[in-house]
Design a protein around this motif. Sequence first.
Motif, PDB file in Angstrom:
ATOM      1  N   ASP A 248       0.684  -1.172   0.113  1.00  0.00           N
ATOM      2  CA  ASP A 248       0.128   0.111   0.043  1.00  0.00           C
ATOM      3  C   ASP A 248       0.898   1.293  -0.004  1.00  0.00           C
ATOM      4  N   PRO A 249       0.792   2.147  -0.866  1.00  0.00           N
ATOM      5  CA  PRO A 249       1.818   3.287  -1.202  1.00  0.00           C
ATOM      6  C   PRO A 249       1.578   4.202   0.098  1.00  0.00           C
ATOM      7  N   LEU A 250       0.547   4.526   0.857  1.00  0.00           N
ATOM      8  CA  LEU A 250       0.318   5.278   1.773  1.00  0.00           C
ATOM      9  C   LEU A 250       1.015   4.622   3.165  1.00  0.00           C
ATOM     10  N   THR A 251       0.566   3.507   3.528  1.00  0.00           N
ATOM     11  CA  THR A 251       1.060   3.082   4.981  1.00  0.00           C
ATOM     12  C   THR A 251       2.288   2.410   4.853  1.00  0.00           C
ATOM     13  N   GLY A 252       2.685   1.900   3.707  1.00  0.00           N
ATOM     14  CA  GLY A 252       3.814   0.724   3.411  1.00  0.00           C
ATOM     15  C   GLY A 252       3.450  -0.594   3.883  1.00  0.00           C
ATOM     16  N   LEU A 253       2.084  -0.726   4.343  1.00  0.00           N
ATOM     17  CA  LEU A 253       1.671  -2.233   4.486  1.00  0.00           C
ATOM     18  C   LEU A 253       1.412  -2.782   3.527  1.00  0.00           C
ATOM     19  N   ALA A 254       1.103  -4.338   3.788  1.00  0.00           N
ATOM     20  CA  ALA A 254       0.852  -5.237   2.392  1.00  0.00           C
ATOM     21  C   ALA A 254      -0.584  -4.848   1.903  1.00  0.00           C
ATOM     22  N   ASN A 255      -0.774  -4.787   0.610  1.00  0.00           N
ATOM     23  CA  ASN A 255      -1.901  -4.096  -0.011  1.00  0.00           C
ATOM     24  C   ASN A 255      -2.893  -5.153   0.118  1.00  0.00           C
ATOM     25  N   ARG A 256      -4.097  -5.140  -0.478  1.00  0.00           N
ATOM     26  CA  ARG A 256      -5.271  -6.296  -0.295  1.00  0.00           C
ATOM     27  C   ARG A 256      -4.968  -7.267  -1.091  1.00  0.00           C
ATOM     28  N   ARG A 257      -4.534  -7.255  -2.222  1.00  0.00           N
ATOM     29  CA  ARG A 257      -3.859  -8.341  -2.899  1.00  0.00           C
ATOM     30  C   ARG A 257      -2.979  -9.150  -2.251  1.00  0.00           C
ATOM     31  N   HIS A 258      -1.844  -8.881  -1.701  1.00  0.00           N
ATOM     32  CA  HIS A 258      -0.599  -9.336  -1.163  1.00  0.00           C
ATOM     33  C   HIS A 258      -1.304  -9.943   0.132  1.00  0.00           C
ATOM     34  N   LEU A 259      -2.002  -9.182   1.119  1.00  0.00           N
ATOM     35  CA  LEU A 259      -2.689  -9.987   2.273  1.00  0.00           C
ATOM     36  C   LEU A 259      -3.625 -11.126   1.796  1.00  0.00           C
ATOM     37  N   ILE A 260      -4.406 -11.098   0.956  1.00  0.00           N
ATOM     38  CA  ILE A 260      -5.207 -12.261   0.732  1.00  0.00           C
ATOM     39  C   ILE A 260      -4.252 -13.536   0.439  1.00  0.00           C
ATOM     40  N   GLU A 261      -3.483 -13.039  -0.617  1.00  0.00           N
ATOM     41  CA  GLU A 261      -2.528 -14.277  -0.990  1.00  0.00           C
ATOM     42  C   GLU A 261      -1.788 -14.916   0.524  1.00  0.00           C
ATOM     43  N   ARG A 262      -1.271 -14.019   1.086  1.00  0.00           N
ATOM     44  CA  ARG A 262      -0.851 -14.568   2.252  1.00  0.00           C
ATOM     45  C   ARG A 262      -1.855 -15.409   3.399  1.00  0.00           C
ATOM     46  N   ALA A 263      -3.302 -14.955   3.391  1.00  0.00           N
ATOM     47  CA  ALA A 263      -4.097 -15.537   3.896  1.00  0.00           C
ATOM     48  C   ALA A 263      -4.568 -16.971   3.316  1.00  0.00           C
ATOM     49  N   GLU A 264      -4.510 -16.795   2.182  1.00  0.00           N
ATOM     50  CA  GLU A 264      -4.661 -18.185   1.493  1.00  0.00           C
ATOM     51  C   GLU A 264      -3.987 -19.268   1.649  1.00  0.00           C
ATOM     52  N   ARG A 265      -2.587 -18.955   1.704  1.00  0.00           N
ATOM     53  CA  ARG A 265      -1.571 -19.934   2.005  1.00  0.00           C
ATOM     54  C   ARG A 265      -1.531 -20.381   3.510  1.00  0.00           C
ATOM     55  N   GLU A 266      -2.140 -19.604   4.295  1.00  0.00           N
ATOM     56  CA  GLU A 266      -2.304 -20.016   5.753  1.00  0.00           C
ATOM     57  C   GLU A 266      -3.454 -20.822   5.748  1.00  0.00           C
TER      58      GLU A 266
END
Length: 435
Positions: free
Chosen positions: A275-293
């Motif tokens: 995410d360009p504002l906060t530097g956190l993972a964006n929606r797509r990246h976080l969902i990919e990580r959650a799918e791996r979990e």
Amino acid sequence: MFNTRGKPVQAITVLLVEDNPRDAALVAYVLGDRIPRFEVTTVGTLSGALRSLKDYRFDVILLDIVLPDSQGFATIAAIRKAAPALPLIVLTGFADNEMALAAVEAGVQDFLIKGDFESAMIERAVRHAIARSHLEERLKASEERLKGVLDLAHDAIVSVDVRQRIVLFNPAAERMFGYRVDEIVGQPLSLLIPEPLRAAHADQFVGFFREGVESRTMVDRPEVSGLHRDGNVFPVEVSLSRSEGPDGPLFTAMIRDITDRKRTEAELRLLATTDPLTGLANRRHLIERAERELLRLQRFGSPFSLMTLDIDHFKRINDTYGHACGDHALCALAATCVGLLREIDMVGRMGGEEFTIVLPETVGDEAMLVADRIRRAIADIRCDSDTAAAVFGFKVSIGVAECSPEEARIEQPLARADRALYEAKAQGRNRVVRA
């Protein structure tokens, strides 16, 4: 005079440098009787030869190295300087094999003993000298073209022998690895390879040698690195080729420094996942990580929870203090979450003022404790307002959902966490609700 195809045959022009009139007449007579004809120009001194070379064009030089104004190898050197490309045959009255070898090494094409050659022999020597000279010229031109390619190449080119000793190192390799060619040639190739990779590289080299293949690209290798003289390790892309040299097989590597490419790829990955504002993972990246979990949960029974956060009355912050202060609040929330979470956790911005956290190996009351700790820490945040000259705070509502191995898609636990979040808001906000 014409050849068998009816085309005119050009005479072979010979410069005969001989001070003995009898020997000169004999050579001129022998060559003058040959077909196609030879045109012989005779001079008796080195100075006369140099003038003739300046004024006329010749195909070959027959040279007596004992002249009134010059003797020995100095005569050869003077002729070679004046006509470096012309084939040169030395005429001498002495049968000296060592001298003949030295003359050839000095650039002479052949060496004839006066009074010991027949007409066919001198003609053959002349023709062979001309042919050999032409071959040498083509070889020299080829070597110069190759050197030009090596010198101008942007990629490093390094050749080694079967003992992995460096035998060729072009200017690009000097710039890439920090060694001068005069100090690296003859040294082991391992100097250019990081120490942890040397054993594996030696095995791969032996395998390439035994396979007998002519070339191989290395783009399929997981990681290839080079070692600079100063100890810096950098990523490279390598292609290998094999050829036969005069002393056995040669192995040549074309090496490209891909540091800039790796940096660009990393920047692109960052842009695609952050995410360009906060530097956190964006929606797509976080969902990919959650799918791996979720896959880990289904395969290995590794539990995890999802947590959804939403800033209470975020529109009021934007309306009261301005969107810049709203952005400041979002960044402060992000930094607070990162500071409270473990390295294995991931927090991402889903959009607007909504955030999601993935908590591996964390379920039940433990997940609720983490959520409440985050809620309380965010409630303590104070942000400066430039427009209103005031300090403001904000609070969050949080929904927590423990993921189940029966759930086929990550959207299912995410939806349950969202419903718990809405329940927290319905209960008065600034609280945590478990799905």
